[in-house]
Design an enzyme around this catalytic site. Structure first.
Site, PDB file in Angstrom:
ATOM      1  N   GLN A 122       0.843  -1.199   0.000  1.00 22.95           N
ATOM      2  CA  GLN A 122       0.000   0.000   0.000  1.00 22.95           C
ATOM      3  C   GLN A 122       0.876   1.247   0.000  1.00 22.95           C
ATOM      4  OE1 GLN A 122      -3.413  -0.661   3.036  1.00 22.95           O
ATOM      5  NE2 GLN A 122      -1.892  -2.214   3.471  1.00 22.95           N
TER       6      GLN A 122
ATOM      7  N   VAL B 252       3.576   4.137  -1.062  1.00 22.29           N
ATOM      8  CA  VAL B 252       3.866   4.880  -2.287  1.00 22.29           C
ATOM      9  C   VAL B 252       5.343   5.293  -2.326  1.00 22.29           C
ATOM     10  CG1 VAL B 252       1.486   5.742  -2.467  1.00 22.29           C
ATOM     11  CG2 VAL B 252       3.192   7.099  -1.226  1.00 22.29           C
ATOM     12  N   ASP B 253       6.134   4.847  -1.324  1.00 25.01           N
ATOM     13  CA  ASP B 253       7.487   5.376  -1.159  1.00 25.01           C
ATOM     14  C   ASP B 253       8.545   4.757  -2.073  1.00 25.01           C
ATOM     15  OD1 ASP B 253       8.028   2.860   0.100  1.00 25.01           O
ATOM     16  OD2 ASP B 253       7.617   3.694   2.096  1.00 25.01           O
TER      17      ASP B 253
ATOM     18  N   HIS C  52      -1.468   1.600  -4.195  1.00 24.24           N
ATOM     19  CA  HIS C  52      -1.840   3.009  -4.044  1.00 24.24           C
ATOM     20  C   HIS C  52      -0.930   3.933  -4.843  1.00 24.24           C
ATOM     21  CE1 HIS C  52      -3.949   1.868   0.018  1.00 24.24           C
ATOM     22  NE2 HIS C  52      -4.621   1.491  -1.056  1.00 24.24           N
TER      23      HIS C  52
ATOM     24  N   CYS D 251      -0.744  12.846 -15.748  1.00 23.74           N
ATOM     25  CA  CYS D 251      -1.588  13.894 -16.321  1.00 23.74           C
ATOM     26  C   CYS D 251      -3.050  13.646 -15.948  1.00 23.74           C
ATOM     27  CB  CYS D 251      -1.421  13.922 -17.839  1.00 23.74           C
ATOM     28  SG  CYS D 251      -2.486  15.149 -18.623  1.00 23.74           S
TER      29      CYS D 251
ATOM     30  N   CYS E  60      -4.590  13.069 -19.955  1.00 23.22           N
ATOM     31  CA  CYS E  60      -4.190  12.040 -20.932  1.00 23.22           C
ATOM     32  C   CYS E  60      -3.452  10.871 -20.283  1.00 23.22           C
ATOM     33  CB  CYS E  60      -3.349  12.651 -22.054  1.00 23.22           C
ATOM     34  SG  CYS E  60      -1.629  12.990 -21.594  1.00 23.22           S
TER      35      CYS E  60
ATOM     36  N   CYS F 199       0.100  17.080 -23.481  1.00 26.96           N
ATOM     37  CA  CYS F 199      -1.159  17.748 -23.833  1.00 26.96           C
ATOM     38  C   CYS F 199      -1.329  19.109 -23.170  1.00 26.96           C
ATOM     39  CB  CYS F 199      -2.346  16.841 -23.508  1.00 26.96           C
ATOM     40  SG  CYS F 199      -2.708  16.736 -21.741  1.00 26.96           S
TER      41      CYS F 199
HETATM   42  C1  BJW Z   1       4.654  -1.262  12.243  1.00 29.43           C
HETATM   43  C2  BJW Z   1       5.866  -0.709  12.608  1.00 29.43           C
HETATM   44  C3  BJW Z   1       7.026  -1.506  12.444  1.00 29.43           C
HETATM   45  C4  BJW Z   1       4.327   0.763  12.970  1.00 29.43           C
HETATM   46  N1  BJW Z   1       6.915  -2.742  11.939  1.00 29.43           N
HETATM   47  N2  BJW Z   1       4.566  -2.483  11.756  1.00 29.43           N
HETATM   48  C5  BJW Z   1     -16.469   3.000   4.795  1.00 29.43           C
HETATM   49  C6  BJW Z   1     -16.267   1.637   4.997  1.00 29.43           C
HETATM   50  C7  BJW Z   1     -15.382   0.906   4.189  1.00 29.43           C
HETATM   51  C8  BJW Z   1     -14.665   1.527   3.175  1.00 29.43           C
HETATM   52  C9  BJW Z   1     -14.877   2.867   2.976  1.00 29.43           C
HETATM   53  C10 BJW Z   1     -15.759   3.591   3.767  1.00 29.43           C
HETATM   54  N3  BJW Z   1     -15.733   4.886   3.349  1.00 29.43           N
HETATM   55  C11 BJW Z   1     -14.869   4.990   2.328  1.00 29.43           C
HETATM   56  C12 BJW Z   1     -14.325   3.770   2.094  1.00 29.43           C
HETATM   57  C13 BJW Z   1     -13.328   3.433   1.078  1.00 29.43           C
HETATM   58  C14 BJW Z   1     -11.942   3.906   1.499  1.00 29.43           C
HETATM   59  C15 BJW Z   1     -11.605   3.295   2.853  1.00 29.43           C
HETATM   60  O1  BJW Z   1     -11.160   2.185   2.974  1.00 29.43           O
HETATM   61  N4  BJW Z   1     -11.797   4.034   3.921  1.00 29.43           N
HETATM   62  C16 BJW Z   1     -11.643   3.509   5.280  1.00 29.43           C
HETATM   63  C17 BJW Z   1     -10.371   4.069   5.917  1.00 29.43           C
HETATM   64  C18 BJW Z   1     -12.871   3.876   6.038  1.00 29.43           C
HETATM   65  N5  BJW Z   1     -11.054   3.407   0.470  1.00 29.43           N
HETATM   66  C19 BJW Z   1     -10.863   4.055  -0.669  1.00 29.43           C
HETATM   67  O2  BJW Z   1     -11.359   5.152  -0.892  1.00 29.43           O
HETATM   68  C20 BJW Z   1     -10.044   3.331  -1.709  1.00 29.43           C
HETATM   69  N6  BJW Z   1     -10.738   3.280  -2.922  1.00 29.43           N
HETATM   70  C21 BJW Z   1     -11.876   2.629  -3.040  1.00 29.43           C
HETATM   71  O3  BJW Z   1     -12.386   2.043  -2.095  1.00 29.43           O
HETATM   72  O4  BJW Z   1     -12.398   2.654  -4.298  1.00 29.43           O
HETATM   73  C22 BJW Z   1     -13.770   2.303  -4.425  1.00 29.43           C
HETATM   74  C23 BJW Z   1     -14.552   3.542  -4.124  1.00 29.43           C
HETATM   75  C24 BJW Z   1     -14.460   4.607  -5.001  1.00 29.43           C
HETATM   76  C25 BJW Z   1     -15.233   5.734  -4.752  1.00 29.43           C
HETATM   77  C26 BJW Z   1     -16.038   5.823  -3.617  1.00 29.43           C
HETATM   78  C27 BJW Z   1     -16.089   4.741  -2.721  1.00 29.43           C
HETATM   79  C28 BJW Z   1     -15.344   3.583  -2.990  1.00 29.43           C
HETATM   80  C29 BJW Z   1      -8.746   4.049  -1.973  1.00 29.43           C
HETATM   81  C30 BJW Z   1      -7.879   4.024  -0.782  1.00 29.43           C
HETATM   82  C31 BJW Z   1      -6.606   4.821  -1.032  1.00 29.43           C
HETATM   83  C32 BJW Z   1      -5.821   4.987   0.237  1.00 29.43           C
HETATM   84  N7  BJW Z   1      -4.875   5.988   0.058  1.00 29.43           N
HETATM   85  C33 BJW Z   1      -3.952   6.271   1.124  1.00 29.43           C
HETATM   86  C34 BJW Z   1      -3.219   7.558   0.765  1.00 29.43           C
HETATM   87  C35 BJW Z   1      -2.263   7.319  -0.418  1.00 29.43           C
HETATM   88  C36 BJW Z   1      -1.592   8.556  -0.806  1.00 29.43           C
HETATM   89  C37 BJW Z   1      -0.708   9.066   0.306  1.00 29.43           C
HETATM   90  O5  BJW Z   1       0.353   8.462   0.533  1.00 29.43           O
HETATM   91  O6  BJW Z   1      -1.074  10.050   0.940  1.00 29.43           O
HETATM   92  O7  BJW Z   1      -3.058   5.205   1.288  1.00 29.43           O
HETATM   93  S1  BJW Z   1      -4.709   6.395   2.736  1.00 29.43           S
HETATM   94  C38 BJW Z   1      -3.373   5.670   3.622  1.00 29.43           C
HETATM   95  O8  BJW Z   1      -3.867   4.464   4.244  1.00 29.43           O
HETATM   96  C39 BJW Z   1      -2.366   5.277   2.560  1.00 29.43           C
HETATM   97  C40 BJW Z   1      -2.007   3.897   3.027  1.00 29.43           C
HETATM   98  O9  BJW Z   1      -1.483   3.155   1.942  1.00 29.43           O
HETATM   99  C41 BJW Z   1      -3.292   3.356   3.564  1.00 29.43           C
HETATM  100  C42 BJW Z   1      -3.144   2.204   4.473  1.00 29.43           C
HETATM  101  O10 BJW Z   1      -2.453   2.553   5.626  1.00 29.43           O
HETATM  102  P1  BJW Z   1      -1.421   1.524   6.255  1.00 29.43           P
HETATM  103  O11 BJW Z   1      -0.356   1.216   5.292  1.00 29.43           O
HETATM  104  O12 BJW Z   1      -2.156   0.401   6.838  1.00 29.43           O
HETATM  105  O13 BJW Z   1      -0.715   2.440   7.361  1.00 29.43           O
HETATM  106  P2  BJW Z   1      -1.262   2.859   8.807  1.00 29.43           P
HETATM  107  O14 BJW Z   1      -0.557   4.094   9.178  1.00 29.43           O
HETATM  108  O15 BJW Z   1      -2.741   2.863   8.863  1.00 29.43           O
HETATM  109  O16 BJW Z   1      -0.777   1.689   9.750  1.00 29.43           O
HETATM  110  C43 BJW Z   1       0.596   1.457   9.985  1.00 29.43           C
HETATM  111  C44 BJW Z   1       0.706   0.188  10.791  1.00 29.43           C
HETATM  112  O17 BJW Z   1       2.078  -0.116  10.930  1.00 29.43           O
HETATM  113  C45 BJW Z   1       0.110   0.291  12.193  1.00 29.43           C
HETATM  114  O18 BJW Z   1      -0.749  -0.824  12.406  1.00 29.43           O
HETATM  115  C46 BJW Z   1       1.335   0.220  13.104  1.00 29.43           C
HETATM  116  O19 BJW Z   1       1.067  -0.462  14.334  1.00 29.43           O
HETATM  117  C47 BJW Z   1       2.306  -0.552  12.264  1.00 29.43           C
HETATM  118  N8  BJW Z   1       3.731  -0.337  12.545  1.00 29.43           N
HETATM  119  N9  BJW Z   1       5.669   0.540  13.135  1.00 29.43           N
HETATM  120  C48 BJW Z   1       5.681  -3.215  11.650  1.00 29.43           C
HETATM  121  N10 BJW Z   1       8.282  -1.048  12.807  1.00 29.43           N
HETATM  122 ZN    ZN Z   2      -1.517  15.094 -20.726  1.00 27.41          ZN
END
Ligand code: BJW
Ligand code: ZN
Length: 263
Positions: free
Chosen positions: A108, A110-111, A126, A134, A137, A173
């Site tokens: 997940q 982006v780094d 992600h 763009c 396009c 574009c």
């Molecule tokens: C360690 C550690 C160590 C610390 N060793 N571990 C209601 C219910 C269900 C779903 C939805 C809802 N409302 C909306 C949604 C959909 C939404 C969603 O899921 N929301 C929920 C949060 C409620 N999802 C979306 O919108 C996705 N698209 C989608 O569903 O499309 C269909 C759709 C379209 C239109 C409308 C509705 C649906 C897209 C999701 C994109 C997420 N983007 C982000 C930002 C990316 C850009 C950026 O970098 O800014 O991605 S959000 C952020 O969270 C980022 C991450 O990839 C993602 C996940 O987070 P991750 O990786 O789990 O990190 P953390 O910080 O949460 O956790 C870190 C963990 O590491 C912790 O547990 C620590 O304990 C642990 N840790 N040190 C091991 N040393």
């Molecule tokens: Zn373009």
């Protein structure tokens, strides 16, 4: 004190790694935490920027309402990442690709640190912070060569610093470009989730590393592996919604746990 894995579990996991035919790994922000990358959730101010929670900035709504602010947020993030290096967790997973005929790595993050560690064919669910896309396009451009960007909209390419204008203008574009990441409320890139889901459904051993398992649809991948009969392992210092579902939840840091599993 580094994470100690209970000896019986360590033996079990090493045995499973020796005999596994297909391995699936899902990583999240926690896998990069020991490299110095802030996580989104779980303490501190890491998920807040200029008083805004990250899920308000990294959102489709922000893309539509304030593209310069979105660029400023991602320029800030890219500047934080610029000098960071892969940690032992990334390196262990890269080495596993040489050991297993079939290893599917989905992240997940982006780094780009998995690729920097040597992993190939990483399924970046992600997107990638080092690429601009763009808005019209879909042409892509690398942002790797840019030097430190101040975050302010600059209006034109700065020959002295190598920084592009904000938002960058598409060379194909002429329309505005955006960070090539998946924001809240956006669909994942076509095919990426499906390919990762294939890897999850086909694996016999699944690792879920450093993710809070809260964000849809990535959180579905370990469940797919579980439903397909795979042995599932979580590595995370904190409990998550997946902890109660998986076969083994190791409470520890990825960079300490993963190298210990190496057989
Ligand atoms: C360690 C550690 C160590 C610390 N060793 N571990 C209601 C219910 C269900 C779903 C939805 C809802 N409302 C909306 C949604 C959909 C939404 C969603 O899921 N929301 C929920 C949060 C409620 N999802 C979306 O919108 C996705 N698209 C989608 O569903 O499309 C269909 C759709 C379209 C239109 C409308 C509705 C649906 C897209 C999701 C994109 C997420 N983007 C982000 C930002 C990316 C850009 C950026 O970098 O800014 O991605 S959000 C952020 O969270 C980022 C991450 O990839 C993602 C996940 O987070 P991750 O990786 O789990 O990190 P953390 O910080 O949460 O956790 C870190 C963990 O590491 C912790 O547990 C620590 O304990 C642990 N840790 N040190 C091991 N040393
Ligand atoms: Zn373009």
């Amino acid at each position: 004190m580094p994470t100690q894995i209970e000896p019986a579990l360590l033996t079990e996991l090493r045995g499973r790694l020796r005999t596994a035919r297909r391995v699936f790994v899902l990583t999240g922000a926690g896998v990069s935490a020991e490299s110095g990358v802030p996580t989104f959730r779980g303490g501190g101010q890491s998920g807040v920027w200029k008083g805004m929670p990250f899920d308000a900035i990294s959102s489709y709504r922000m893309l539509q309402s304030d593209l310069p602010a979105l660029w400023e947020w991602f320029d800030y993030r890219r500047n934080l990442l610029r000098d960071l290096r892969p940690n032992p967790a990334h390196l262990t997973l890269a080495a596993w690709q040489e050991k297993f005929a079939h290893l599917c790595l989905a992240t997940q993050n982006v780094d780009g640190l998995h690729t920097a560690a040597g992993s190939r064919d990483v399924h970046e669910l992600h997107g990638n912070i080092w690429t601009a896309r763009c808005t019209q396009c879909d042409a892509r451009e690398s942002l790797r060569e840019e030097t430190n960007v101040t975050g302010a909209a600059m209006g034109a390419t700065d020959a002295a610093t190598g920084a592009r204008e904000r938002p960058p203008v598409c060379r194909s574009c002429g329309n505005a470009m955006r960070p090539d990441v998946v924001l809240f409320g956006e669909m994942l890139p076509a095919g990426v989730f499906e390919q990762a889901a294939e890897g999850a459904a086909a694996c016999d051993l699944c690792f879920v590393v450093g993710t809070s398992s809260l964000v849809y649809p990535a959180m579905r991948l370990p469940e797919i592996a579980l439903e397909a009969g795979a042995y599932t392992v979580e590595i995370n210092p904190e409990a998550t919604p997946f902890s109660a579902l998986c076969h083994a939840a190791i409470q520890g840091r990825a960079g300490e746990v993963l190298p210990q599993l190496d057989y």
